[in-house]
Design a protein around this motif. Structure first.
Motif, PDB file in Angstrom:
ATOM      1  N   GLY B 128      17.256 -72.277  -8.003  1.00 35.28           N
ATOM      2  CA  GLY B 128      16.455 -73.431  -7.600  1.00 35.28           C
ATOM      3  C   GLY B 128      15.379 -73.742  -8.622  1.00 35.28           C
ATOM      4  O   GLY B 128      15.227 -73.039  -9.619  1.00 35.28           O
ATOM      5  N   SER B 129      14.651 -74.819  -8.333  1.00 32.87           N
ATOM      6  CA  SER B 129      13.562 -75.208  -9.233  1.00 32.87           C
ATOM      7  C   SER B 129      12.308 -75.445  -8.402  1.00 32.87           C
ATOM      8  O   SER B 129      12.327 -75.308  -7.177  1.00 32.87           O
ATOM      9  CB  SER B 129      13.945 -76.474  -9.991  1.00 32.87           C
ATOM     10  OG  SER B 129      13.933 -77.576  -9.102  1.00 32.87           O
ATOM     11  N   SER B 130      11.231 -75.812  -9.072  1.00 34.46           N
ATOM     12  CA  SER B 130       9.987 -76.087  -8.341  1.00 34.46           C
ATOM     13  C   SER B 130      10.067 -77.436  -7.643  1.00 34.46           C
ATOM     14  O   SER B 130       9.321 -77.691  -6.702  1.00 34.46           O
ATOM     15  CB  SER B 130       8.812 -76.082  -9.301  1.00 34.46           C
ATOM     16  OG  SER B 130       8.887 -77.209 -10.151  1.00 34.46           O
ATOM     17  N   GLY B 131      10.944 -78.314  -8.142  1.00 35.00           N
ATOM     18  CA  GLY B 131      11.057 -79.646  -7.565  1.00 35.00           C
ATOM     19  C   GLY B 131       9.969 -80.587  -8.033  1.00 35.00           C
ATOM     20  O   GLY B 131       9.820 -81.677  -7.493  1.00 35.00           O
ATOM     21  N   SER B 132       9.187 -80.161  -9.018  1.00 35.31           N
ATOM     22  CA  SER B 132       8.103 -81.005  -9.512  1.00 35.31           C
ATOM     23  C   SER B 132       8.219 -81.136 -11.025  1.00 35.31           C
ATOM     24  O   SER B 132       8.432 -80.138 -11.716  1.00 35.31           O
ATOM     25  CB  SER B 132       6.753 -80.382  -9.163  1.00 35.31           C
ATOM     26  OG  SER B 132       5.734 -80.965  -9.915  1.00 35.31           O
ATOM     27  N   SER B 133       8.051 -82.359 -11.519  1.00 33.34           N
ATOM     28  CA  SER B 133       8.138 -82.538 -12.971  1.00 33.34           C
ATOM     29  C   SER B 133       6.882 -82.025 -13.666  1.00 33.34           C
ATOM     30  O   SER B 133       6.866 -81.880 -14.886  1.00 33.34           O
ATOM     31  CB  SER B 133       8.346 -84.015 -13.299  1.00 33.34           C
ATOM     32  OG  SER B 133       7.308 -84.767 -12.721  1.00 33.34           O
ATOM     33  N   GLN B 134       5.829 -81.746 -12.903  1.00 38.79           N
ATOM     34  CA  GLN B 134       4.604 -81.199 -13.503  1.00 38.79           C
ATOM     35  C   GLN B 134       4.635 -79.679 -13.561  1.00 38.79           C
ATOM     36  O   GLN B 134       3.737 -79.076 -14.132  1.00 38.79           O
ATOM     37  CB  GLN B 134       3.375 -81.639 -12.696  1.00 38.79           C
ATOM     38  CG  GLN B 134       3.225 -83.126 -12.543  1.00 38.79           C
ATOM     39  CD  GLN B 134       3.198 -83.856 -13.867  1.00 38.79           C
ATOM     40  OE1 GLN B 134       2.807 -83.299 -14.888  1.00 38.79           O
ATOM     41  NE2 GLN B 134       3.645 -85.098 -13.877  1.00 38.79           N
ATOM     42  N   SER B 135       5.625 -79.078 -12.949  1.00 36.87           N
ATOM     43  CA  SER B 135       5.741 -77.623 -12.966  1.00 36.87           C
ATOM     44  C   SER B 135       7.179 -77.277 -13.334  1.00 36.87           C
ATOM     45  O   SER B 135       8.059 -77.254 -12.481  1.00 36.87           O
ATOM     46  CB  SER B 135       5.385 -77.064 -11.582  1.00 36.87           C
ATOM     47  OG  SER B 135       5.691 -75.687 -11.520  1.00 36.87           O
ATOM     48  N   THR B 137       9.517 -74.989 -13.721  1.00 36.48           N
ATOM     49  CA  THR B 137       9.888 -73.601 -13.427  1.00 36.48           C
ATOM     50  C   THR B 137      11.216 -73.587 -12.678  1.00 36.48           C
ATOM     51  O   THR B 137      11.576 -74.578 -12.029  1.00 36.48           O
ATOM     52  CB  THR B 137       8.831 -72.902 -12.541  1.00 36.48           C
ATOM     53  OG1 THR B 137       8.637 -73.684 -11.367  1.00 36.48           O
ATOM     54  CG2 THR B 137       7.511 -72.745 -13.261  1.00 36.48           C
ATOM     55  N   VAL B 138      11.917 -72.466 -12.787  1.00 36.37           N
ATOM     56  CA  VAL B 138      13.139 -72.279 -11.993  1.00 36.37           C
ATOM     57  C   VAL B 138      13.066 -70.926 -11.292  1.00 36.37           C
ATOM     58  O   VAL B 138      12.282 -70.056 -11.689  1.00 36.37           O
ATOM     59  CB  VAL B 138      14.422 -72.344 -12.865  1.00 36.37           C
ATOM     60  CG1 VAL B 138      14.657 -73.718 -13.411  1.00 36.37           C
ATOM     61  CG2 VAL B 138      14.395 -71.312 -13.975  1.00 36.37           C
ATOM     62  N   TYR B 139      13.863 -70.791 -10.265  1.00 34.65           N
ATOM     63  CA  TYR B 139      13.941 -69.523  -9.535  1.00 34.65           C
ATOM     64  C   TYR B 139      15.266 -68.841  -9.846  1.00 34.65           C
ATOM     65  O   TYR B 139      16.303 -69.514  -9.918  1.00 34.65           O
ATOM     66  CB  TYR B 139      13.820 -69.768  -8.031  1.00 34.65           C
ATOM     67  CG  TYR B 139      12.409 -70.092  -7.606  1.00 34.65           C
ATOM     68  CD1 TYR B 139      11.545 -69.082  -7.216  1.00 34.65           C
ATOM     69  CD2 TYR B 139      11.925 -71.389  -7.651  1.00 34.65           C
ATOM     70  CE1 TYR B 139      10.236 -69.366  -6.849  1.00 34.65           C
ATOM     71  CE2 TYR B 139      10.621 -71.683  -7.294  1.00 34.65           C
ATOM     72  CZ  TYR B 139       9.785 -70.659  -6.897  1.00 34.65           C
ATOM     73  OH  TYR B 139       8.485 -70.943  -6.548  1.00 34.65           O
ATOM     74  N   GLN B 173      10.217 -66.307 -10.305  1.00 39.14           N
ATOM     75  CA  GLN B 173       9.955 -67.654 -10.817  1.00 39.14           C
ATOM     76  C   GLN B 173       9.850 -67.564 -12.340  1.00 39.14           C
ATOM     77  O   GLN B 173       9.105 -66.730 -12.864  1.00 39.14           O
ATOM     78  CB  GLN B 173       8.645 -68.180 -10.230  1.00 39.14           C
ATOM     79  CG  GLN B 173       8.389 -69.641 -10.508  1.00 39.14           C
ATOM     80  CD  GLN B 173       7.058 -70.103  -9.928  1.00 39.14           C
ATOM     81  OE1 GLN B 173       6.119 -69.327  -9.802  1.00 39.14           O
ATOM     82  NE2 GLN B 173       6.976 -71.366  -9.562  1.00 39.14           N
ATOM     83  N   LEU B 175       8.949 -69.426 -15.848  1.00 40.09           N
ATOM     84  CA  LEU B 175       8.245 -70.541 -16.486  1.00 40.09           C
ATOM     85  C   LEU B 175       9.049 -70.977 -17.704  1.00 40.09           C
ATOM     86  O   LEU B 175       9.279 -70.183 -18.620  1.00 40.09           O
ATOM     87  CB  LEU B 175       6.845 -70.099 -16.912  1.00 40.09           C
ATOM     88  CG  LEU B 175       5.959 -71.166 -17.529  1.00 40.09           C
ATOM     89  CD1 LEU B 175       5.508 -72.172 -16.479  1.00 40.09           C
ATOM     90  CD2 LEU B 175       4.739 -70.532 -18.178  1.00 40.09           C
TER      91      LEU B 175
END
Lengths: 172, 374
Positions: B128-135, B137-139, B173, B175
């Motif tokens: 998964g990802s953070s779902g935010s273009s400002q963060s 990150t992936v899981y 997570q 970065l």
């Protein structure tokens, strides 16, 4: 595209069952985290924001709208690596604004939904930008073409998504 | 007062909720370096979301594996033939690289150089990802239970992906390289210029801290420098896309990451690294011998024909035939080996002796040895 002013007695106020009230925001956050990995274009959309607007407008209760926005935003923050509260604050303002607007005007038709989503997307981005730059010190870049493009994309998706979510509404 | 509050009830609640969140944010910003603020609520959120992501990825990979391994086998024969051809080519290349590697190891041993080896990696799946273009990150589906820790480098076969930011019990997570809070020590492959690679809010990756008067060409490869103490030296990061001058005295170098950060599926986490001196396979050669072969040295005195007084040799051309050969000390020797006047003192070397052109001014009489130590 009629946006009619109605009194509080005239507008329909809806409520939702607990499974919907909890499940829909969680599913929205889940899709927001999962889909951009498979479909990169999906990162343009902001499903938690759209769900916040939908619940706020349907319930037409500012207190309820701001709490819904606050909880969804804080959950969204938890999946990022930024401090918790950036999305929380932005969606709190959106939830309050959308429900206050929904209490005064009829926003049930397609045109109104499109415009409301367009407007509140910009509000959401402005609040996020101000808090992220002013309080957290993030170096963000504001680009009107990008923000307007994203707002349009989200407004179009909102029209389809809200029609789908209308099925879960219950009249009070 | 009571009437006022009830009249503005909604606004009061809004102000209270916003105030609470701003206060919480301020506390986190103040504590941000230790990364422990808001830990519990993050654990709850990640624990609630990631099991579903894991389940979907698991089902998806099972179906994909079944399709690719049992059903969709079109073109496999041709691919097999191509791979065999490539294997033959790589075998030939390996022979050459082995020689170079052995030589490098000998020199490193001579200089007391310590290398970092990637001794253990752990494969993980991106869920998964953070779902935010400002963060950005992936899981990944591995966490503390599998021995992961914060700061561990994450790579793919193409290049660097990022580093582990947060570790949970069964997920982590990561970065990504293109996040604005990431930084990687980088070096340009050919020009050997070192800088810092940073992400931008737009998602671009920029190489910073390279002076504006340096020459950097688009297409040049960017590698990890090892200076950040996180990524081992020499991993591929990407290639230079665009070079421009910024307002300060540094270049702005836009880099295209080697790994496709928007389509990550499987990654490798470097869990263990070793730092040791390179092992030298040949132990019978003394360091002094290697040094003697590498440093500039005095060429052998050519055998002169007594019948031809003042005869010039092929190997060393003297401007003045009557004078004695001049010895240049090693410190004054040219830094680049000059093959035009090379003479080989190694008995095993097969490097031919090349005579300089007659019109050329006097070459240095002391030259570096070109023979490879065996």
């Amino acid at each position: 595209m009629p946006i009619t002013y109605t009194s509080n007695d005239q507008v329909e106020v809806y409520r939702f069952g607990w499974p919907v009230a909890i499940g829909v925001p969680l599913v929205a956050i889940f899709f927001q985290a999962f889909l951009p990995l498979r479909f990169h274009f999906f990162s343009t959309f902001d499903l938690p924001f759209l769900v916040t607007v939908f619940f706020a407008v349907a319930r037409r209760n500012p207190a309820s709208g701001l709490f819904t926005g606050s909880v969804i935003g804080l959950l969204q923050d938890c999946l990022t690596h930024q401090p918790i509260g950036l999305y929380g604050i932005a969606l709190t303002v959106v939830g309050f604004g959308a429900s206050s607007l929904g209490a005064r005007i009829d926003v049930e038709n397609v045109g109104a939904r499109f415009l409301v989503t367009l407007f509140f997307y910009i509000v959401h981005e402005v609040v996020y930008f101000v808090v992220a730059r002013g309080m957290v010190g993030l170096t963000l870049e504001w680009s009107w073409p990008h923000e307007l493009g994203s707002a349009l994309a989200n407004a179009l998706l909102a029209v389809a998504l809200f029609a789908l979510l209308d099925r879960f509404k219950r009249r009070t | 007062m009571e009437n006022l509050l009830s009249r503005y009830r909604n606004v009061t609640i809004l102000v209270a909720v916003l105030f609470a969140q701003v206060l919480g944010l301020a506390v986190q910003v103040r504590r941000s370096p230790d990364q422990t603020s808001g830990r519990l609520i993050r654990v709850w959120a990640v624990t609630a979301i990631t099991p579903f992501e894991k389940a979907i990825v698991w089902v998806q990979s099972d179906f994909r594996g079944m399709w690719r391994n049992y059903l969709y086998l079109r073109g496999v024969r041709q691919e097999n033939r191509d791979l065999k051809d490539e294997l033959d080519r790589l075998r030939l290349e390996q022979v050459r690289l082995k020689e170079d590697a052995a030589q490098a190891r000998r020199l490193q041993a001579l200089l007391g150089f310590k290398e970092q080896f990637i001794s253990r990696t752990l494969a993980a799946q991106v869920i998964g990802s953070s779902g935010s273009s400002q963060s950005r990150t992936v899981y990944i589906d591995k966490g503390k239970n599998e021995g992961l820790d914060t700061g561990m480098p994450v790579i793919t076969s193409d290049g660097v992906v990022g580093k582990i930011w947060q570790v949970y019990s069964s997920t982590s997570q990561v970065l990504l390289l293109d996040d604005q809070s990431s930084g990687v020590g980088a070096i340009l492959e050919t020009s050997r210029l070192q800088g810092v690679l940073r992400g931008k809010p737009s998602g671009d990756v920029i190489l910073e801290k390279i002076m504006a008067d340096e020459q950097v060409q688009p297409g040049e490869k960017v590698l990890t420098s090892g200076g950040d103490q996180i990524f081992p030296k020499g991993l591929a990061i990407g290639s230079v896309m665009k070079v421009s001058r910024s307002a300060d005295s540094f270049l702005t170098i836009r880099v295209r990451p080697s790994a496709d950060l928007s389509k990550l599926e499987e990654v490798l986490v470097i869990t263990h690294r070793e730092q040791k001196a390179p092992a030298v396979s040949q132990t019978n050669m003394r360091a002094a011998d290697i040094l003697a072969m590498r440093l500039p040295s005095v060429p052998d005195k050519p055998a002169e024909d007594p019948n031809k007084p003042g005869a010039k040799t092929a190997a060393v051309a003297e401007p003045d035939a009557g004078s004695t050969p001049k010895v240049v000390p090693p410190s004054g020797a040219p830094s680049k080996p000059d093959t035009s006047s090379a003479t080989d003192r190694s008995p095993k070397s097969a490097v031919p002796v090349i005579a300089p052109p007659a019109s050329k001014p006097a070459p240095p009489t002391s030259t570096p040895n070109q023979g490879k130590p065996q």
